[in-house]
Design a protein around this motif. Structure first.
Motif, PDB file in Angstrom:
ATOM      1  N   SER A 139      50.136 -75.100  55.017  1.00 40.18           N
ATOM      2  CA  SER A 139      50.920 -73.923  54.494  1.00 40.18           C
ATOM      3  C   SER A 139      49.796 -72.821  53.641  1.00 40.18           C
ATOM      4  CB  SER A 139      51.899 -74.755  53.826  1.00 40.18           C
ATOM      5  OG  SER A 139      51.385 -75.940  52.456  1.00 40.18           O
ATOM      6  N   LYS A 140      48.530 -73.874  53.042  1.00 38.60           N
ATOM      7  CA  LYS A 140      47.950 -72.559  52.340  1.00 38.60           C
ATOM      8  C   LYS A 140      47.445 -71.664  53.075  1.00 38.60           C
ATOM      9  CE  LYS A 140      45.924 -75.889  48.389  1.00 38.60           C
ATOM     10  NZ  LYS A 140      44.882 -76.800  48.208  1.00 38.60           N
ATOM     11  N   LEU A 141      47.083 -71.999  54.222  1.00 38.09           N
ATOM     12  CA  LEU A 141      46.448 -71.178  54.993  1.00 38.09           C
ATOM     13  C   LEU A 141      48.096 -69.557  55.670  1.00 38.09           C
ATOM     14  CD1 LEU A 141      44.619 -72.945  57.334  1.00 38.09           C
ATOM     15  CD2 LEU A 141      43.607 -71.476  55.873  1.00 38.09           C
ATOM     16  N   LEU A 142      48.942 -70.352  55.883  1.00 38.10           N
ATOM     17  CA  LEU A 142      49.729 -68.881  55.507  1.00 38.10           C
ATOM     18  C   LEU A 142      50.105 -68.483  54.794  1.00 38.10           C
ATOM     19  CD1 LEU A 142      52.442 -72.007  57.229  1.00 38.10           C
ATOM     20  CD2 LEU A 142      51.363 -70.085  58.465  1.00 38.10           C
ATOM     21  N   ARG A 143      49.544 -68.728  53.473  1.00 37.42           N
ATOM     22  CA  ARG A 143      49.833 -67.611  53.059  1.00 37.42           C
ATOM     23  C   ARG A 143      49.450 -66.034  53.246  1.00 37.42           C
ATOM     24  NH1 ARG A 143      48.547 -69.050  46.843  1.00 37.42           N
ATOM     25  NH2 ARG A 143      46.517 -67.394  47.497  1.00 37.42           N
TER      26      ARG A 143
ATOM     27  N   TYR B  95      53.453 -66.610  45.091  1.00 40.48           N
ATOM     28  CA  TYR B  95      52.082 -67.421  43.680  1.00 40.48           C
ATOM     29  C   TYR B  95      51.148 -68.290  44.165  1.00 40.48           C
ATOM     30  CZ  TYR B  95      50.122 -68.377  39.366  1.00 40.48           C
ATOM     31  OH  TYR B  95      49.833 -68.279  38.320  1.00 40.48           O
ATOM     32  N   SER B  96      51.390 -69.928  44.614  1.00 42.09           N
ATOM     33  CA  SER B  96      50.252 -71.236  44.822  1.00 42.09           C
ATOM     34  C   SER B  96      51.327 -71.701  45.801  1.00 42.09           C
ATOM     35  CB  SER B  96      49.835 -71.281  43.888  1.00 42.09           C
ATOM     36  OG  SER B  96      50.794 -71.840  42.771  1.00 42.09           O
ATOM     37  N   ASN B  97      50.231 -72.530  46.289  1.00 41.97           N
ATOM     38  CA  ASN B  97      51.348 -73.948  47.198  1.00 41.97           C
ATOM     39  C   ASN B  97      50.898 -75.304  46.161  1.00 41.97           C
ATOM     40  OD1 ASN B  97      49.758 -76.052  48.866  1.00 41.97           O
ATOM     41  ND2 ASN B  97      50.945 -74.966  49.963  1.00 41.97           N
ATOM     42  N   ILE B  98      52.025 -75.758  46.552  1.00 40.33           N
ATOM     43  CA  ILE B  98      52.046 -77.005  45.950  1.00 40.33           C
ATOM     44  C   ILE B  98      51.182 -78.024  46.764  1.00 40.33           C
ATOM     45  CG2 ILE B  98      53.375 -78.961  44.867  1.00 40.33           C
ATOM     46  CD1 ILE B  98      54.787 -76.698  43.040  1.00 40.33           C
TER      47      ILE B  98
ATOM     48  N   SER C  57      46.019 -82.405  55.403  1.00 38.30           N
ATOM     49  CA  SER C  57      46.188 -81.332  56.433  1.00 38.30           C
ATOM     50  C   SER C  57      47.326 -80.373  55.765  1.00 38.30           C
ATOM     51  CB  SER C  57      46.257 -82.087  57.740  1.00 38.30           C
ATOM     52  OG  SER C  57      44.475 -82.848  57.636  1.00 38.30           O
ATOM     53  N   ALA C  58      48.250 -80.925  55.895  1.00 33.89           N
ATOM     54  CA  ALA C  58      49.418 -80.542  55.814  1.00 33.89           C
ATOM     55  C   ALA C  58      49.967 -79.194  54.725  1.00 33.89           C
ATOM     56  CB  ALA C  58      50.917 -81.196  55.801  1.00 33.89           C
ATOM     57  N   SER C  59      49.320 -80.083  53.684  1.00 39.25           N
ATOM     58  CA  SER C  59      49.027 -78.925  52.850  1.00 39.25           C
ATOM     59  C   SER C  59      47.673 -77.400  52.570  1.00 39.25           C
ATOM     60  CB  SER C  59      48.557 -79.842  51.154  1.00 39.25           C
ATOM     61  OG  SER C  59      48.097 -78.337  49.739  1.00 39.25           O
TER      62      SER C  59
END
Length: 104
Positions: free
Chosen positions: A100-104, A53-56, A95-97
């Motif tokens: 993980s957003k790009l992995l969606r 749904y979303s990345n925190i 950068s880490a956030s």
């Protein structure tokens, strides 16, 4: 000294052998399974699918599971803090956030 070391190794080997040897104990209608078979029973046989749904931040996401939004903290992923309420943004946290957003 050598005798104590051999005794410790012997006891350790007995402990390991006992731990990995499956033992079934029955008392009336109650059955206890020890070791491997018991651990296999704890493993899920079916996996639920969820939609991201979303990345925190880099190691926490929200997913839709059974029509509800659940927060998931990923095991084995340790990223610098980027949204912690009491900590400053750490180096490479953004950068880490983003990763993980790009992995969606």
């Amino acid at each position: 000294m050598r005798t104590k070391w051999l005794l410790v190794m012997y006891l350790l080997l007995i402990n390991i052998a006992f731990t990995i040897t499956p033992i079934t104990l029955s008392t009336g209608s109650i059955q206890f399974i020890y070791a491997e078979e018991w651990l296999k029973q704890l493993q899920p046989t079916e996996y639920a699918s969820a939609e991201v749904y979303s990345n925190i931040d880099g190691d926490t996401i929200k997913v839709i599971l059974d029509s509800e939004i659940e927060t998931i903290r990923m095991i084995g992923v340790d990223t610098p803090e980027s949204v912690h309420p009491r900590k400053p943004v750490e180096y490479f946290g953004k950068s880490a956030s983003l990763f993980s957003k790009l992995l969606r």
